[in-house]
Design an enzyme around this catalytic site. Structure first.
Site, PDB file in Angstrom:
ATOM      1  N   HIS A  11      45.246  43.996  40.484  1.00 22.86           N
ATOM      2  CA  HIS A  11      45.641  45.116  39.613  1.00 22.86           C
ATOM      3  C   HIS A  11      46.810  45.906  40.183  1.00 22.86           C
ATOM      4  O   HIS A  11      46.853  47.126  40.054  1.00 22.86           O
ATOM      5  CB  HIS A  11      44.444  46.041  39.372  1.00 22.86           C
ATOM      6  CG  HIS A  11      43.386  45.405  38.514  1.00 22.86           C
ATOM      7  ND1 HIS A  11      43.416  45.457  37.155  1.00 22.86           N
ATOM      8  CD2 HIS A  11      42.298  44.662  38.849  1.00 22.86           C
ATOM      9  CE1 HIS A  11      42.378  44.788  36.670  1.00 22.86           C
ATOM     10  NE2 HIS A  11      41.686  44.294  37.672  1.00 22.86           N
ATOM     11  N   ASN A  51      43.330  38.647  34.632  1.00 27.56           N
ATOM     12  CA  ASN A  51      42.468  38.801  33.465  1.00 27.56           C
ATOM     13  C   ASN A  51      43.183  39.450  32.294  1.00 27.56           C
ATOM     14  O   ASN A  51      42.710  39.386  31.165  1.00 27.56           O
ATOM     15  CB  ASN A  51      41.230  39.621  33.826  1.00 27.56           C
ATOM     16  CG  ASN A  51      40.209  38.773  34.548  1.00 27.56           C
ATOM     17  OD1 ASN A  51      40.505  37.648  34.975  1.00 27.56           O
ATOM     18  ND2 ASN A  51      39.000  39.283  34.700  1.00 27.56           N
ATOM     19  N   ASP A  71      38.281  44.803  42.274  1.00 30.61           N
ATOM     20  CA  ASP A  71      37.726  43.966  41.203  1.00 30.61           C
ATOM     21  C   ASP A  71      38.694  42.857  40.820  1.00 30.61           C
ATOM     22  O   ASP A  71      39.892  42.917  41.086  1.00 30.61           O
ATOM     23  CB  ASP A  71      37.408  44.817  39.970  1.00 30.61           C
ATOM     24  CG  ASP A  71      38.622  45.587  39.459  1.00 30.61           C
ATOM     25  OD1 ASP A  71      39.435  46.033  40.299  1.00 30.61           O
ATOM     26  OD2 ASP A  71      38.772  45.732  38.233  1.00 30.61           O
ATOM     27  N   GLU A  72      38.155  41.852  40.189  1.00 33.30           N
ATOM     28  CA  GLU A  72      38.904  40.812  39.477  1.00 33.30           C
ATOM     29  C   GLU A  72      40.032  40.174  40.284  1.00 33.30           C
ATOM     30  O   GLU A  72      41.124  39.953  39.759  1.00 33.30           O
ATOM     31  CB  GLU A  72      39.499  41.395  38.172  1.00 33.30           C
ATOM     32  CG  GLU A  72      38.457  41.894  37.218  1.00 33.30           C
ATOM     33  CD  GLU A  72      39.035  42.269  35.841  1.00 33.30           C
ATOM     34  OE1 GLU A  72      38.498  41.782  34.841  1.00 33.30           O
ATOM     35  OE2 GLU A  72      40.025  43.037  35.800  1.00 33.30           O
ATOM     36  N   LEU A  73      39.740  39.857  41.525  1.00 29.81           N
ATOM     37  CA  LEU A  73      40.762  39.180  42.330  1.00 29.81           C
ATOM     38  C   LEU A  73      40.923  37.761  41.798  1.00 29.81           C
ATOM     39  O   LEU A  73      39.951  37.032  41.621  1.00 29.81           O
ATOM     40  CB  LEU A  73      40.304  39.159  43.792  1.00 29.81           C
ATOM     41  CG  LEU A  73      41.416  38.991  44.826  1.00 29.81           C
ATOM     42  CD1 LEU A  73      42.465  40.077  44.671  1.00 29.81           C
ATOM     43  CD2 LEU A  73      40.808  39.035  46.227  1.00 29.81           C
TER      44      LEU A  73
END
Lengths: 555, 559
Positions: free
Chosen positions: A271, A296, A335-337
């Site tokens: 992010h 994502n 998050d969301e690596l």
């Protein structure tokens, strides 16, 4: 016929009508059915030696709300129903607020940013039916602030009278959970400072005590950080869509005066595409296409955490952030690596080959570096759940974990022994259900469909699937607004009154919650918010709001 | 790098022009030349005795040009265009003219003509050399549509108002005559100012019918001269009322900006609020459990078997019809609950004494109310159940609104009626926000999921219809039922979503390039609509992060 009906209704409602006014429901409450009105000379007496300025300011705001809310009671006939009761009512001339014997006098602002579990929100409030003075006591100015908030919710307006119909009132109140939050993303779309102020106000009215500020993300970097001003200079949407250090300091103070701790999040190492505007060399897969292979959502881009320069940079930014935000809590995200982003990144792969580390080991080193920067600044780190469930990262025991992917993941985090803040997308995401926002996809719904109703959030069980011992790890929870489809235009209607549902769940505790009895009170919350300038939505036709229970499914 | 990006924009010359227009004209040729608006820019009317509402439309167009202050949605915003703007020629006038022999009527008169007879077409030319732009139409209404288009071209930066796509030639006319928006003002009340703002936003995307679902079971906010008791007792409060002068202001203002106000008083169901002043007219009035007698609380329907009720309702429609300039009035007719009448002793007694069946009585009632409308020169409009579920005699020119499902349009067309597409599965703006009925913690809205702009945009108005049935489709509308809406979220729940059907029904199946309308091409233009609405004071929501809005198609699923 009409007077009789009104009288009969009022009498029948009396036993639980107090409940119409208060949100979150106090944990100890007893009420009567006597009307009591504020004297024209009503005043709040601060019986506190060396009362701090923010307490005096809170008292003044409370007095202003009492006279200016002008909320007529939500019954058929509105305020006119109470006209007779008001005309015979005793007058309340004073509320005296004081601290318990021996309590240290500190400002609300100091109390509000104490370590989470050491804050004292408790208070007692007593309003006799005779009109003799009402009394509010607490162990802290923060507790007094909570009590003032409750006091202001008790009063309705009609024909220049400000009154309650439920005296005597005795309240002994304290929160079930220390963490009651709201998260706002100011990166996908920008929100001017005044929108944040208004949101902080609304939060304080329902006793939410943490503002989780997801301030930056891949789309924009609106935060001016001393020493790192190029990030916002190049990464903000425009020079006017920036939070300056003065803005931050103002918001932090504004929040603290209202019992709210501002927890900033700089999401890393994912992010972070926007960091590449100032430091292209720090970001892997920056703006790469197709974005779906590397992120994502667009744009792709993550910090090259294998690079010593990136580790140093990130740790230094967190050190700088720590100075801007007095809270003891600070989130490093996590998050969301996206692993493919690094698999395809030559710089990352080159460094891994050279150092002989795996990606996970490098991630561990990176995280320890950023978290130790926080530790040195006296902060406790917060991370998203993947950091404990998907990665092999060494975290200190006091690290706070936010569970967001699914409420089903809470138990797994608890098994690892970490403290938890509930943030589950399946209960608390305010952005779900507005349709897919990614372009060229005519038939898609939001990834976290359906919409999370207030009822859904309200019926969340904070200790589901947890042992008694694991249940101790739950610090509380929060609603969250990701803002791909939100801006100042729909902030209020998207958030309010829905976010009040978790506020009550985590203040009053699940044992006191019930959707049927909550609805009339939540109407009250929404209507009072509107009187105070927050555009909370209608939950039902006004016809229903005026007739508690009449629009229930089996009514 | 910047240069390379500019080259990309130049390659996409047609799209750049098109980015600013909504609904996209039927036919457009656009260039890539920048043109500024001269500080002395004027809109000149070239014909005699222009009507007052045209003059005020010209004033409004001037106001938008001067005050939209919209920077173009590109990376760098207005700064990106600085050089091109500096060297641009200035446009000093737009000349409005009517086609030869055209009658000079007011926009207001043109806007309320019978549906299908209004003239909204126009031709707009904006030369690249700064010589006068021209707008020609067959009616003042067409001129109004053309000025709406004209005002969408312009961006602002650093005190310059400019466009990026001269020369422009547009030939435009709507594919469908009925392009509407429905608002329910009974579940929750909306002050006239909210309706006026909504009318403005409608006109910006060339919507031309405001379907005003003014009353329902929950409240009766409409003041009717001959029946003052209805609002006195049935409105939420004395301040939550549309007075006769409010209605007059709303219909007058709407007509002056090209919008016909089609009022609906839903009957014989959805009428509990009439029971507040006339309890004797209402069967199953607030009966419990409500779910036995109604689709939502409170229960209560007109006793249409009762001659007094037939007279009352007929007189009510006559009275209301007289106050409305529109030629269309809706008598509603949805969701009639039969059990309510089965359990109503008075209804059953009247049926027994008259020897009529309930359906026969319904037909008589409907013929009476419709007869009153027809006597006032109005065309009745009804919901689909009146032709699909009941045996009611209707005039051939009755307009039928499809709402339950898009699958029902074919059945209505089979009966030969003109129809308006308002299907809940595409056009209901209230769906997807959870059930509003109390004590239902797990329930979603009945019409889940949320109807995204993309969903509405991909609606096919002519699906499953034969060629001979297709002309029966006069258009469509998006609808907002307001159980969970109020002034606090009106703009954000309606805009820019309701612009989706505005383009579907104006532009029709294919855009100016001849290709079918598609969401990928539409999104950048819809961002423009949203940002311009925001500049004009309508709180339209963002559809994507600003990062995406500044980079057309970069956030597409396959980008």
């Amino acid at each position: 016929m009409v007077p009789t009906l009104a009288f009969a209704c009022a009498a029948v409602l009396a036993s639980f009508s107090s409940v119409d006014a208060l949100w979150p429901l106090p944990t100890g409450l007893s009420v009567g059915s006597t009307a009591l009105r504020l004297s024209q000379s009503f005043d709040i007496t601060v019986d506190v030696q060396g009362a701090p300025d923010d307490l005096n300011a809170a008292v003044n705001r409370t007095k202003s709300q009492l006279w200016n809310d002008k909320l007529e009671r939500l019954v058929v006939g509105r305020g006119s129903v109470d006209a007779d009761a008001i005309s015979n009512a005793a007058e309340l001339t004073s509320l005296t607020i004081s601290l318990a014997d021996g309590a240290t006098v500190r400002s609300i602002s100091e109390e509000a940013i104490d370590a989470l579990e050491s804050r004292d929100d408790s208070y007692t409030l007593s309003i006799p039916e005779t009109g003799s003075g009402a009394v509010l006591k607490a162990n802290s100015t923060l507790g007094l602030f909570r009590g003032l908030t409750t006091f202001s919710q008790l009063f309705y307006y009609y024909n220049d009278n400000v009154y309650t119909i439920e005296a005597p009132i005795d309240i002994t109140d304290k929160p079930a959970y220390p963490y009651r939050g709201l998260m706002l993303d100011t990166s996908r779309n920008y929100f001017p400072v005044e929108d944040l102020e208004r949101t902080l106000d609304a939060m304080s009215w329902v006793k939410i005590n943490n503002f989780h500020w997801h301030v930056v993300d891949s789309q924009s970097f609106p935060l001016q950080i001393p020493g790192f001003t190029d990030l916002a200079e190049k990464g903000a949407y425009s020079s006017s869509m920036v939070y300056t250090p003065d803005d931050v300091s103002h918001l932090v103070s504004y929040a603290a005066e209202r019992g709210i701790d501002v927890i900033v999040e700089m999401d890393t190492p994912g992010h972070t595409a926007i960091v590449s505007e100032a430091h292209p060399e720090y970001v892997a897969c920056a703006g790469s296409a197709p974005w779906a292979s590397s992120a994502n959502e667009p744009p792709a881009g993550q910090l090259r955490f294998t690079e010593p320069a990136v580790v140093n940079f990130t740790a230094d930014v967190f050190t700088a952030l720590s100075k801007m935000f007095p809270s003891k809590l600070l989130s490093t995200g996590g998050d969301e690596l996206n692993i493919n982003c690094y698999d395809q990144d030559e710089v990352t792969q080159g460094t891994l080959n050279k150092t002989g580390k795996t990606l996970e080991q490098a991630l561990d080193s990176f995280t320890q570096a950023t978290h130790s920067a926080l530790a040195q600044a006296g902060k406790t780190p917060i991370v998203w759940e993947e950091m404990v469930l998907d990665h092999n990262v060494t975290l200190s025991n006091e690290t706070v974990i936010m569970v967001w992917i699914s409420s089903d993941n809470v138990a797994a985090v608890a098994k690892k022994g970490f403290k938890i803040v509930h943030s589950a997308s399946d209960y608390f995401y305010l952005d779900c259900g507005g349709g897919g926002w990614v372009g060229s996809s005519p038939s898609t719904n939001s990834w976290c469909d359906p919409f999370k109703t207030w009822q859904k959030s309200y019926t969340f069980d904070p200790t589901a699937n947890l042992t008694a011992e694991e249940s101790q790890l739950i610090l509380g929870g929060q609603h969250l607004l990701w803002t791909e489809q939100s801006g100042p235009e729909n902030l209020d209607p998207t958030v309010w009154p829905r976010a009040a549902s978790s506020a009550e769940l985590f203040w009053s505790g699940p044992a006191l919650t019930n959707v049927s009895s909550a609805l009339p009170r939540l109407h009250d919350v929404a209507y009072r918010m509107r009187q105070r300038g927050v555009k909370a939505i209608s939950l039902q036709p006004l016809w229903c709001a005026l007739r508690p229970g009449a629009c229930d499914v089996s009514a | 790098m910047i240069l390379a990006l500019k080259a990309l924009i130049a390659l996409g010359a047609l799209p750049a022009a098109v980015l600013s227009l909504w609904p996209i004209p039927k036919s457009i040729n656009a260039g890539t030349t920048f043109l500024t608006l001269s500080p002395q820019f004027s809109i000149d009317i070239t014909f005699q005795s222009p009507p007052a509402d045209l003059l005020s439309a010209v004033e409004t167009a001037h106001y938008y040009l001067a005050n939209d202050n919209l920077e173009r949605l590109v990376v760098g915003r207005g700064a990106y265009d600085v050089q091109d703007v500096q060297s641009a020629k200035a446009l000093s006038s737009l000349k409005l003219s009517l086609a030869e022999g055209a009658q000079v009527n007011s926009i207001s008169a043109e806007s309320v003509k019978a549906i299908g007879t209004r003239s909204e077409d126009y031709q707009l030319d904006i030369p690249a050399d700064g010589s006068a732009a021209t707008l020609t139409a067959n009616s003042t209404l067409g001129l109004f549509r053309g000025m709406t288009t004209f005002s969408q071209f312009w961006y602002q930066y650093d005190d310059k108002v400019y466009m990026v796509s001269a020369p422009i030639t547009i030939h435009d006319s709507p594919a469908y005559p009925f392009r509407g928006f429905m608002l329910d003002t009974a579940r929750n009340y909306f002050p006239p100012a909210d309706i006026i703002r909504t009318l403005d936003a409608m006109s910006w995307v060339k919507l031309n019918v405001f379907h005003w679902h003014v009353t329902d079971s929950q409240s009766f906010p409409l003041e009717v001269g001959e029946f003052p008791e209805l609002a006195q007792k049935g409105a939420y409060s004395s301040s939550a009322v549309y007075t006769a002068s409010d209605v007059q202001n709303i219909t007058t203002y709407a007509a002056s900006i090209g919008i016909d106000v089609m009022l609906e008083i839903d009957t014989p169901g959805h009428t509990t609020s009439i029971g507040a002043s006339h309890p004797e007219y209402i069967a199953c009035n607030q009966a419990s459990p409500w779910s036995t007698y109604a689709n939502e609380p409170p229960a209560g329907q007109l006793r249409f078997t009762d001659p007094a009720v037939v007279n009352f309702t007929t007189n009510l429609f006559s009275a209301v019809a007289k106050t409305l300039p529109s030629l269309m009035v809706s008598t509603g007719g949805d969701e009639l609950n039969i059990q309510c009448y089965t359990d109503d002793a008075q209804t059953q007694a009247e049926l027994t004494s008259s020897g009529l069946t309930l359906e026969e009585a319904l037909s008589e009632f409907t013929q009476s109310t419709h007869g009153a409308l027809i006597a006032e020169g109005k065309t009745p409009v009804v919901w689909e159940e009146m032709v699909l579920d009941h045996n009611v005699t209707l005039a051939n020119d009755t307009i039928v609104m499809v709402w339950i499902s898009s699958a029902d349009a074919a059945a209505v067309a089979d009966k030969g009626y003109r129809l308006v597409q308002g299907p809940s599965d595409y056009f209901y703006l209230d769906c997807g926000a959870g059930e509003w009925i109390g004590d239902t913690p797990e329930a979603m809205s009945w019409c889940d999921p949320f109807k995204s702009w993309q969903k509405a945009y991909t609606f096919d108005p002519l699906a499953n219809l034969t060629d001979s049935q297709k002309p029966l489709v006069i258009g469509g509308e998006q609808l907002l039922w307001t159980e969970q809406s109020s002034p606090n979220n009106l703009d954000s729940i309606v805009w820019p979503r309701a612009a989706a059907s505005a383009e579907v029904f104006w532009t029709g199946a294919t855009g100016p390039s001849g290709a079918p309308l598609n969401v990928t091409e539409a999104l950048p233009r819809l961002h423009d609509v949203r940002f311009r609405m925001e500049q004009r004071g309508v709180k339209a929501i963002v559809l994507q992060p600003l990062w995406c809005a500044l980079r057309p198609n970069a956030c597409d699923v396959n980008a």
